[in-house]
Design a protein around this motif. Structure first.
Motif, PDB file in Angstrom:
ATOM      1  N   LYS A 680       0.821  -1.225   0.212  1.00 21.95           N
ATOM      2  CA  LYS A 680      -0.200   0.054   0.070  1.00 21.95           C
ATOM      3  C   LYS A 680       1.058   1.226  -0.015  1.00 21.95           C
ATOM      4  N   GLY A 681       0.700   2.050  -0.797  1.00 25.23           N
ATOM      5  CA  GLY A 681       1.336   3.224  -1.028  1.00 25.23           C
ATOM      6  C   GLY A 681       2.456   3.192  -1.975  1.00 25.23           C
ATOM      7  N   SER A 682       2.772   2.288  -2.518  1.00 24.80           N
ATOM      8  CA  SER A 682       3.945   2.016  -3.517  1.00 24.80           C
ATOM      9  C   SER A 682       3.105   2.040  -4.854  1.00 24.80           C
ATOM     10  N   GLN A 683       3.961   2.089  -5.938  1.00 26.37           N
ATOM     11  CA  GLN A 683       3.296   2.197  -7.468  1.00 26.37           C
ATOM     12  C   GLN A 683       3.743   0.796  -8.232  1.00 26.37           C
ATOM     13  N   ARG A 684       4.679   0.151  -7.606  1.00 25.58           N
ATOM     14  CA  ARG A 684       5.183  -1.034  -8.117  1.00 25.58           C
ATOM     15  C   ARG A 684       4.427  -2.332  -7.747  1.00 25.58           C
ATOM     16  N   TRP A 685       3.675  -2.717  -9.060  1.00 27.07           N
ATOM     17  CA  TRP A 685       3.068  -4.194  -8.805  1.00 27.07           C
ATOM     18  C   TRP A 685       3.856  -5.234  -9.151  1.00 27.07           C
ATOM     19  N   MET A 686       4.007  -6.302  -8.186  1.00 27.34           N
ATOM     20  CA  MET A 686       4.693  -7.560  -8.548  1.00 27.34           C
ATOM     21  C   MET A 686       3.822  -8.570  -8.803  1.00 27.34           C
ATOM     22  N   LYS A 687       4.189  -9.376 -10.065  1.00 25.13           N
ATOM     23  CA  LYS A 687       3.296 -10.599 -10.778  1.00 25.13           C
ATOM     24  C   LYS A 687       3.414 -11.672  -9.751  1.00 25.13           C
ATOM     25  N   LEU A 688       2.359 -12.399  -9.296  1.00 26.27           N
ATOM     26  CA  LEU A 688       2.370 -13.542  -8.573  1.00 26.27           C
ATOM     27  C   LEU A 688       2.594 -14.843  -9.254  1.00 26.27           C
ATOM     28  N   ASN A 689       2.056 -14.740 -10.789  1.00 26.66           N
ATOM     29  CA  ASN A 689       2.273 -15.835 -11.597  1.00 26.66           C
ATOM     30  C   ASN A 689       2.377 -15.450 -13.070  1.00 26.66           C
ATOM     31  N   PHE A 690       3.050 -16.245 -13.815  1.00 31.18           N
ATOM     32  CA  PHE A 690       3.409 -16.189 -15.147  1.00 31.18           C
ATOM     33  C   PHE A 690       2.512 -17.148 -16.137  1.00 31.18           C
ATOM     34  N   GLU A 691       2.193 -18.242 -15.723  1.00 29.46           N
ATOM     35  CA  GLU A 691       1.329 -19.244 -16.290  1.00 29.46           C
ATOM     36  C   GLU A 691       0.044 -19.026 -15.618  1.00 29.46           C
ATOM     37  N   VAL A 692      -1.217 -18.932 -16.474  1.00 30.58           N
ATOM     38  CA  VAL A 692      -2.320 -18.393 -16.230  1.00 30.58           C
ATOM     39  C   VAL A 692      -2.630 -19.477 -15.169  1.00 30.58           C
ATOM     40  N   PHE A 693      -3.624 -18.951 -14.328  1.00 29.26           N
ATOM     41  CA  PHE A 693      -4.052 -19.506 -12.906  1.00 29.26           C
ATOM     42  C   PHE A 693      -5.743 -19.995 -13.361  1.00 29.26           C
ATOM     43  N   THR A 694      -6.075 -21.244 -13.446  1.00 30.16           N
ATOM     44  CA  THR A 694      -7.393 -21.604 -13.786  1.00 30.16           C
ATOM     45  C   THR A 694      -8.514 -21.354 -12.764  1.00 30.16           C
ATOM     46  N   GLU A 695      -8.049 -21.339 -11.467  1.00 29.08           N
ATOM     47  CA  GLU A 695      -8.915 -21.280 -10.496  1.00 29.08           C
ATOM     48  C   GLU A 695      -9.357 -19.889  -9.980  1.00 29.08           C
ATOM     49  N   THR A 696     -10.483 -19.971  -9.212  1.00 29.43           N
ATOM     50  CA  THR A 696     -10.999 -18.386  -8.968  1.00 29.43           C
ATOM     51  C   THR A 696     -10.668 -18.282  -7.328  1.00 29.43           C
ATOM     52  N   THR A 697      -9.691 -19.041  -6.649  1.00 34.93           N
ATOM     53  CA  THR A 697      -9.197 -18.837  -5.162  1.00 34.93           C
ATOM     54  C   THR A 697      -7.794 -19.075  -5.453  1.00 34.93           C
ATOM     55  N   TYR A 698      -6.852 -18.153  -4.991  1.00 35.02           N
ATOM     56  CA  TYR A 698      -5.493 -18.131  -4.707  1.00 35.02           C
ATOM     57  C   TYR A 698      -5.053 -17.874  -3.359  1.00 35.02           C
ATOM     58  N   GLU A 699      -3.920 -18.832  -3.193  1.00 33.45           N
ATOM     59  CA  GLU A 699      -3.329 -18.360  -2.118  1.00 33.45           C
ATOM     60  C   GLU A 699      -2.039 -17.670  -2.238  1.00 33.45           C
ATOM     61  N   SER A 700      -1.699 -16.351  -1.464  1.00 30.28           N
ATOM     62  CA  SER A 700      -0.754 -15.646  -2.021  1.00 30.28           C
ATOM     63  C   SER A 700       0.401 -15.815  -0.725  1.00 30.28           C
ATOM     64  N   THR A 701       1.754 -16.099  -0.706  1.00 30.78           N
ATOM     65  CA  THR A 701       2.707 -16.474   0.299  1.00 30.78           C
ATOM     66  C   THR A 701       3.776 -15.407   0.165  1.00 30.78           C
ATOM     67  N   LYS A 702       4.662 -15.674   0.967  1.00 31.96           N
ATOM     68  CA  LYS A 702       6.102 -14.869   1.121  1.00 31.96           C
ATOM     69  C   LYS A 702       5.587 -13.288   1.237  1.00 31.96           C
ATOM     70  N   MET A 703       4.748 -12.974   2.269  1.00 35.25           N
ATOM     71  CA  MET A 703       4.638 -11.631   2.482  1.00 35.25           C
ATOM     72  C   MET A 703       5.076 -11.358   3.909  1.00 35.25           C
ATOM     73  N   ILE A 704       5.277 -10.081   4.071  1.00 35.86           N
ATOM     74  CA  ILE A 704       5.848  -9.654   5.413  1.00 35.86           C
ATOM     75  C   ILE A 704       4.956  -9.148   6.355  1.00 35.86           C
ATOM     76  N   GLU A 705       4.730  -9.775   7.485  1.00 35.22           N
ATOM     77  CA  GLU A 705       3.484  -9.470   8.534  1.00 35.22           C
ATOM     78  C   GLU A 705       3.649  -8.088   8.993  1.00 35.22           C
ATOM     79  N   GLY A 706       2.645  -7.399   9.156  1.00 37.49           N
ATOM     80  CA  GLY A 706       2.319  -6.143   9.557  1.00 37.49           C
ATOM     81  C   GLY A 706       2.370  -5.069   8.347  1.00 37.49           C
TER      82      GLY A 706
END
Length: 1184
Positions: A680-706
């Motif tokens: 939040k507050g940043s302008q830089r988006w980071m892609k989470l997948n390069f191959e298309v994801f077919t489901e409508t539910t995704y678990e995003s990991t490797k985030m920093i708590e807080g």
């Protein structure tokens, strides 16, 4: 004896031989000397039991130069409230860390089973500069402990020692080393060397490695200060130090000049001020302050204060230049101290940001700190990045003011990882993800159908504008020619074929260089056959298939151009009409238009849109007949963005993202989704997948708590990628806290139990909302909630419990992420009353007189203890308190005494008694309610002489129930009646007012001042003081009638003083008539003088990187011009130098000097009467 030999041989072979050498010294020397008396008891080694939080303290070691050494300590985690912070120091305050170099490394490990922390200090290739005292400091919240140790560095052992060991062997030919006679001759040759080494060692043991100046300091210090000095200078052998002092038997001479000396050392943070204070025996003795041997002069920087016998030196805005030795001298006696200036912690202003890049890109990871030139440590995956390794790893560091930048010019996949920046005041971290480049096709090649001599254009668009490629026809590379043009502009690649011929028909393919990807399309050649047609021929539409028998469909991508050429035959030439649905279309201009030719009709759509989709009909008619064909135009596009994008749950470093498919799929099925994430507050988006994801539910990991994050989703179909969805609401990865700590039972009654606990060891970024308390009867599995809402404090009383029952209790922490693991009591609690005698816990501020102003609240909270609940009684002067004014509220553990608006009548002595049956405890509270005092009375002018007046008054009738702290006196001219201050807080009931203006008449008024301030009204003088112009006013104190009128000269008037009557007489000197005052003629003094240096420049030695200042003082009139020079060259507008001139005190500030700034500095002062010169040498040393 025979057993000592193998040990002596093995000693040099071991890897850690330098560390064990001191322990094996005794066995080596045993054969060389005859048995002597046992060593005295005070010289025997002592082993100190671990105390405090240390299970094993660091050992002092002796190591050879060039060897490695390891210092190990163990810390008891059970004594700590949380994870400890470990710091290693050399000497008093030099912290070992990232600035210490690569030779120093640190290791920490934790055994969760025994809750023991093991810390290690590794020093590689020890040098002589590593010798000295060290200190290990452990901190955990409010708990802190430290211990010291010593590292002694020895020179490498000579061959002599090895030869002495070789000499100690048995003799005899053909015999083993363990047989034969001992060769003592070899040992005797080395006896002299051994004796000298023993003497030297004994002398070192006597000195304990303590410098002589520290011994002198210890001899002059009090016994209570021994431990403080030993800790300050890193002395660990306290017992040996005390024995050495006891042997010295030095009688400390009592100072004749000082009654209180300076402390041995002071410490202050940079930018703060500090006071150095001594107390002298005689306030008239002259005293001087010195800094590094140079006398200190008073200035805005150095302020001298004299308070009785105390002499105080205040140093304002301390800088690193103030880190020096100070001394104060009185006659022949001196006392010394040392001032240490600490750098403030370096804070991180702008942290690192996560980045996602491709292989070969340039990457800059920047962090901004609070101080310029601060030292920061970069780490990648827990390994420090150094400048020495930067050439191998293809990275470099850059400093731009407060910004520190790590730069990769050509990033590789090995450079990805977890990066950390650490300072002495904080740290930050970020993730660098490096991916292989993926080429996306934004626009595919479309099949073409063209006629002879027309132009064919194949066009495609890819995601990377730098990508090149080749065109192929039926597998053969296409080369440019006069008819064929190949172009590459940005992301677009074109193949243009002019004057199409039948041989141009075939399959065309575009293959990007370096990617396993190909784009193909077909070129259809439309051959026109010329036949003989009779003059009367019905119209005919020439399409591949008839609209009457099958469905004709054309698919076009939104944004592309559609040109539908329909050949028409008939004689006479037929008329063509286009319809969309039932509506006739006749427009010949615009985005959608009709173009007519003799033998064809064209329907053109520029930049197709979704609204263009539908069924189109062409009807041709002539007198002979008509023909109709129908075509269905289908417009395909990228899908709409996904909908209802939301976060359903979060964890410590993960989050679950859910969304709905787009309402419009663009005419092609949705093949999958692409996801992006940013802080939040940043302008830089980071892609989470390069191959298309077919489901409508995704678990995003490797985030920093807080950290607050936002996410968005793209839909993908065969045409391309949709616009991004709406960002999710900002969310924060958080996890439940760990279990609360140290759950104990504080109190038990017949129906209640009071529990206490400590906050969890790990709370996390989600914080903690409170705690839930649950209980369960022994033998049951059903837990009952004691509180429905979480409690914030770490304590709770569970009520309404069955008497005599055995109950288990547990506590869980609650935050936004849910419940923590429970903390459960090990044993059940029996619910029963515990008798306790009454005891009043009187607060400290109520143990002396409690003072309040009239009108303020009286709110006294006094805790007490006792079980069962005691009886509480308040009395005043032996009688119950007035309940109409005093409100008393009593609970199980405290009583509240409350008066809404205090009055003078509330003052007095109150008694509180707490009683249980025949047991009683009492406490007395003294309350005083004060207000402003009344005005002074009988303010009178008692005497007037010259321009002075004596004013006297009497104390006020009402002192406001408080001591009078002084009087506030004002004067006013009778003409203007404007009041001016004369005295503030005058302690006496009289004062002398001076400097009154001749010819004016004055009134005086006086206010009374006490703890509440000045009185509301003043006491005004009843008479006035008149300062006569031509005479002298005399106030006669003698009683009696006025003199007879025949008395010449003076004029008599009655005074306003009380009886007996007094008289004031005034007269004009008879000789003053006709006298004219002539001004005195004098010659003006010549203040001009040539420049002269009062304080010269002093040679300085400074440390590189720390700002320095050169000071001197000059006097001269007119004010001299000052020129600073370095090596005889004038210093002009150089930002590195700052020159100040404050009332003749000249200062040259040098910002962060380097060895290049060393040299001879000259200060030249010039005016019209002459010039003066002062010089000094500046040496800049680089720290090792």
């Amino acid at each position: 004896m025979p057993e000592a030999k193998p040990a002596a041989k093995k000693a040099p072979k071991g890897k850690d031989a330098p560390k064990e050498a001191p322990k094996e010294a005794a066995p080596k020397e045993a054969p060389a000397e005859a048995p002597k008396e046992a060593p005295p008891e005070d010289q025997s080694p002592t082993v100190e039991e671990p105390t405090g939080i240390f299970l094993k303290k660091p050992d002092s070691v002796s190591v050879e130069t060039g060897k490695d050494t390891v210092i190990v300590a163990k810390v008891n985690g059970k004594e700590l409230p949380g994870k400890p912070t470990i710091k290693w120091f050399k000497g008093k305050w030099l912290e070992l860390g990232s600035k210490s170099g690569a030779r120093f490394s640190f290791k920490e490990s934790h055994d969760s089973a025994s809750n023991v922390y093991t810390v290690e200090l590794h020093i590689g290739k020890v040098v002589l500069g590593d010798r000295g005292d060290y200190r290990l400091e452990v901190k955990a919240k409010d708990t802190c402990d430290s211990c010291g140790f010593n590292i002694d560095v020895e020179a490498p052992r000579q061959d002599a020692s090895g030869q002495s060991l070789e000499s100690f062997k048995r003799m005899g030919e053909g015999k083993s080393d363990t047989a034969g006679e001992l060769d003592f001759s070899g040992l005797l040759k080395k006896r002299e060397v051994v004796e000298e080494e023993k003497k030297k060692k004994k002398k070192d043991d006597d000195d304990l490695g303590i410098p002589p100046e520290i011994w002198e300091l210890l001899k002059g210090a009090k016994k209570s200060e021994y431990e403080k000095i030993a800790f300050q200078y890193g002395i660990t052998d306290l017992r040996g130090m005390l024995k050495r002092l006891k042997k010295a038997k030095v009688e400390v001479k009592k100072s004749a000049a000082f009654t209180k000396k300076l402390d041995p050392a002071y410490q202050v943070d940079r930018g703060n001020k500090i006071k150095l204070m001594v107390e002298i025996s005689d306030p008239d003795l002259p005293l001087k302050w010195f800094k590094n041997g140079q006398e200190i002069k008073p200035s805005s920087k150095y302020v001298f204060e004299n308070v009785g016998k105390k002499r105080i030196l205040t140093i304002n805005k301390c800088t690193l230049a103030d880190d020096a030795a100070y001394e104060v001298a009185v006659k022949d006696e001196k006392c010394f101290t040392e001032l240490f200036v600490k750098e403030p912690p370096v804070l991180i202003i702008t942290p690192l940001e996560d980045q996602q890049v491709f292989v070969g890109d340039r990457v800059e990871m920047a962090v901004e700190v609070s101080e310029e030139g601060a030292q920061v440590m970069w780490m990648k995956d827990g390994v420090e990045l150094t400048r020495e390794d930067s050439f191998k790893a293809r990275y470099r560091f850059k400093k731009d003011g407060k910004r520190h930048i790590l730069i990769y010019s050509d990033v590789t996949q090995e450079d990805g990882g977890h990066y950390q920046v650490m300072t002495n005041g904080g740290q930050c971290e970020a993730e660098l993800i490096v991916e292989e480049k993926q080429l996306e096709v934004l626009q595919d090649i479309a099949d073409l159908t063209v006629k002879a001599a027309e132009q064919a254009v194949f066009k495609c668009e890819v995601s990377d504008e730098k990508v090149t490629g080749k065109w192929y026809k039926n597998g053969i590379e296409v080369r440019p020619s006069k008819r064929i043009t190949i172009s590459h502009v940005g992301r677009f690649h074109k193949l243009v074929i002019d004057d199409v011929r039948p041989e141009d028909e075939g399959d065309y393919t575009f293959v990007p260089d370096g990617y396993a990807l190909s784009l193909s399309a077909k070129l259809n050649f439309l051959e026109i056959k010329v036949e003989y047609v009779p003059k009367q021929e019905p119209p005919k539409i020439h399409l591949d298939c008839s609209g009457k028998t099958s469905e004709n469909a054309i698919v076009v991508v939104a944004g592309n151009k559609l040109r539908l050429d329909v050949s028409i035959t008939g004689e006479p030439p037929p008329v063509a009409t286009w319809l969309k649905g039932d509506e006739v279309f006749t427009t010949t201009e615009g985005r959608v238009r009709i173009e007519k030719r003799a033998d064809s009709s064209s329907f053109v759509i520029e930049s197709a849109e979704r609204t263009d989709e539908g069924r189109y009909t062409i009807k041709v008619t002539n007198p002979v007949g008509e023909d109709v064909a129908s075509i269905f135009l289908r417009v395909v596009d990228v899908p709409d963005p996904p909908e209802a994008v939301r976060i359903t749950s979060v964890g410590e470093d993960w989050a679950i993202l859910v969304w709905e498919p787009p309402k419009y799929d663009g005419g092609k099925p949705v093949t999958g989704y692409l996801l992006e994430r940013k802080k939040k507050g940043s302008q830089r988006w980071m892609k989470l997948n390069f191959e298309v994801f077919t489901e409508t539910t995704y678990e995003s990991t490797k985030m920093i708590e807080g950290i607050l994050y936002e996410m968005r989703v793209f839909a993908v179909n065969a045409i391309g990628v949709s616009q991004p969805s709406m960002n999710t609401k900002p969310f924060m990865p958080i996890a439940p806290t760990s279990e609360p700590l140290h759950l104990i039972v504080e109190d038990v009654t017949d129906t209640t139990t009071t529990l206490k606990w400590r906050p969890p060891n790990r709370i996390g970024a989600g914080g903690i909302d409170g705690y839930l308390v649950e209980y369960c009867l022994e033998g049951s599995d059903e837990w009952v909630s004691a509180n429905t809402e979480p409690v914030e404090r770490c304590g709770f009383t569970v009520k309404n419990l069955p008497t005599g029952a055995r109950i288990l209790f547990r506590v869980v922490g609650v935050n936004i992420a849910g419940r923590s693991e429970p903390a459960t009591l090990a044993q059940p609690v029996t619910i029963r009353e515990i008798a306790e005698p009454p005891k009043i816990r009187l607060p400290r501020h109520l143990r002396q007189t409690y003072i309040r102003k009239v009108g303020e609240q009286l709110n006294l909270v006094i805790p007490f203890q006792g079980k069962p609940r005691p009886q509480v009684v308040w009395t005043k002067g032996g009688a119950p308190v007035d309940t109409s004014r005093v409100h008393v509220r009593t609970s199980d553990f405290d009583t509240v005494f409350f008066v809404r608006q205090a009055a003078r009548s509330d003052s007095g002595e109150y008694e509180l008694s707490v009683q249980i049956e025949n047991m009683k405890d009492t406490a007395t509270i003294h309350i005083r309610v004060v207000e402003k005092a009344g005005p002074p009375i009988n303010v009178m002018v008692k005497e007037v002489w010259g321009t002075n007046a004596l004013v006297e008054w009497q104390a006020p009738k009402d002192d406001g129930n408080s001591e009078i702290t002084g009087y506030f006196v004002q004067k006013a001219d009778k003409k203007t009646m404007e009041w001016f201050n004369v005295y503030e807080r005058n302690r006496h009931t009289s004062c002398t007012v001076s400097d009154l203006i001749v010819g004016n008449e004055y009134y005086f008024r006086v206010y009374t001042e006490n703890i509440c301030g000045l009185s509301d009204s003043p006491g005004v003088s009843k008479n006035t003081a008149r300062i006569l112009k031509t005479g002298i006013a005399i106030l006669l104190h003698g009683p009696g009638p006025p003199p007879p009128p025949s008395c010449p000269g003076p004029t008599w008037t009655p005074s306003a003083l009380p009886s007996p009557p007094h008289w004031v007489v005034s007269w004009v000197h008879p000789l003053s008539a006709g006298i004219t005052l002539k001004p005195f003629e004098y010659k003006e003094h010549d203040f001009r003088m040539a420049p002269k240096f009062l304080t010269p420049l002093i040679d300085r030695v400074v440390v590189a990187g720390y700002s320095a200042a050169l000071n001197c003082a000059v006097r001269g009139h007119p004010k001299p011009k000052v020129v600073w020079m370095k090596n005889k060259m004038e210093i002009r507008e150089d930002p590195k130098f700052l020159m100040n001139n404050y009332q003749g005190v000249l200062t040259l500030n040098i910002r962060r000097p380097s060895p290049f700034d060393a040299g001879t500095y000259t200060c030249l002062a010039i005016n019209e009467l002459g010039e003066a010169l002062a010089e000094c040498k500046l040496e800049v040393r680089v720290p090792q």
